[in-house]
Design a protein around this motif. Sequence first.
Motif, PDB file in Angstrom:
ATOM      1  N   SER A  26      77.597 -14.433  20.368  1.00  0.00           N
ATOM      2  CA  SER A  26      76.793 -15.282  21.237  1.00  0.00           C
ATOM      3  C   SER A  26      75.308 -15.026  21.005  1.00  0.00           C
ATOM      4  CB  SER A  26      77.150 -15.019  22.705  1.00  0.00           C
ATOM      5  OG  SER A  26      76.296 -15.731  23.559  1.00  0.00           O
ATOM      6  N   GLN A  27      74.563 -16.089  20.784  1.00  0.00           N
ATOM      7  CA  GLN A  27      73.119 -15.958  20.595  1.00  0.00           C
ATOM      8  C   GLN A  27      72.418 -15.576  21.892  1.00  0.00           C
ATOM      9  OE1 GLN A  27      71.631 -19.573  18.843  1.00  0.00           O
ATOM     10  NE2 GLN A  27      72.643 -19.214  16.877  1.00  0.00           N
ATOM     11  N   ILE A  28      73.023 -15.925  23.024  1.00  0.00           N
ATOM     12  CA  ILE A  28      72.416 -15.593  24.311  1.00  0.00           C
ATOM     13  C   ILE A  28      72.374 -14.083  24.508  1.00  0.00           C
ATOM     14  CG2 ILE A  28      72.664 -15.799  26.808  1.00  0.00           C
ATOM     15  CD1 ILE A  28      73.825 -18.550  26.420  1.00  0.00           C
ATOM     16  N   PHE A  29      73.492 -13.404  24.226  1.00  0.00           N
ATOM     17  CA  PHE A  29      73.521 -11.954  24.397  1.00  0.00           C
ATOM     18  C   PHE A  29      72.716 -11.245  23.310  1.00  0.00           C
ATOM     19  CE2 PHE A  29      77.175 -12.771  27.175  1.00  0.00           C
ATOM     20  CZ  PHE A  29      76.883 -11.902  28.206  1.00  0.00           C
ATOM     21  N   THR A  30      72.637 -11.840  22.137  1.00  0.00           N
ATOM     22  CA  THR A  30      71.773 -11.268  21.102  1.00  0.00           C
ATOM     23  C   THR A  30      70.314 -11.325  21.530  1.00  0.00           C
ATOM     24  OG1 THR A  30      73.338 -11.956  19.383  1.00  0.00           O
ATOM     25  CG2 THR A  30      71.097 -11.424  18.688  1.00  0.00           C
TER      26      THR A  30
END
Length: 332
Positions: free
Chosen positions: A71-75
């Motif tokens: 997930s790019q959000i958690f990255t």
Amino acid sequence: MELSYKILRRSVHSFLQNYHYFTTTIVFLAFPFSASILLSQALVPFSSSLYPQIYNHLKILFDAAGFPSSSQIFTLLNLKVSQTITSSIFTLPFTLTFFLITKSFIIQAMKMNNHKENLQPSFVDIISYHYKPLFQTYIYNTFFLLSANASTFCFLFLVFSFAEGLGNSSPSLTLFVTAAAAVFFSVILANALVISNMALTLSGMDGHGGYMAILKACVLLRGRTSTALFLALPINVSLAAIEALFQFRVVRGYHNIGGKSSWFFLGLEGIFIAYLYSIFIIIDTIVSYMFYKSCKIGGSLVDKEDKHFLRIEFIEEDNYGYLGDNNFQELP
């Protein structure tokens, strides 16, 4: 919403009334902290070995908790949290000195302005009455924010574990849960920051710091959270815009610098941006002070049940803007 506009308008009016004092003496006190914030966010990720260590540890922690690593959000969340932690560590000496001293002088200046007093107290009086409780409250605020973040991540761990236990790992469900988790984390963090900021203002006003200031801030903000968040929004957006301006003009200019004359103008531009950052730090403190005063004037801060259960009193000011402690009671 109307109350928020009034508080912002009164805050700007108070700033302009004391424009020369705030833009000279107070800015001089806040400038080292502002410069440290801007420089740390610009240089720490590229020059410190601490940043990648924190990033890798958080990544391992997120993976172990079952958060979707793709997930790019958690990255992005991991990247921002790592940068914030690293920047906070490097700016901690400036925060505990210049930042808290600046808040002490602003609160005292607002008190003297409200009581039409021209006699300014000595530096020792301000440090002993305002700085010490602010210092104590800031330490407790640090643990409070860490606890809020840890509790949020624990809750998110349970949510993702439950979602994984359902056996439905479709991309749409993962995206929905991830987006909901990001929104939930943002709401918790925003409320925790608002409480911490109000706790600092309370400790500077009544001269008592520590966990009691955080408890009072929670009681004070009950039913007024939306107003507090709305007041914090324009200031934080402005500070973020100034940080982005520093990145765009100074940091990028540093890598593309041409000659000796460019160094001079680049330094002047950096000083001006740090000066502007200090101005908004001052306005943020004034807004917090005005919000506290509006809550105090608008009615009873805590009802009888709260006073009986929590055993706290919001201390009244004397004729000189200081606060007595005759009715102050500690929790058992």
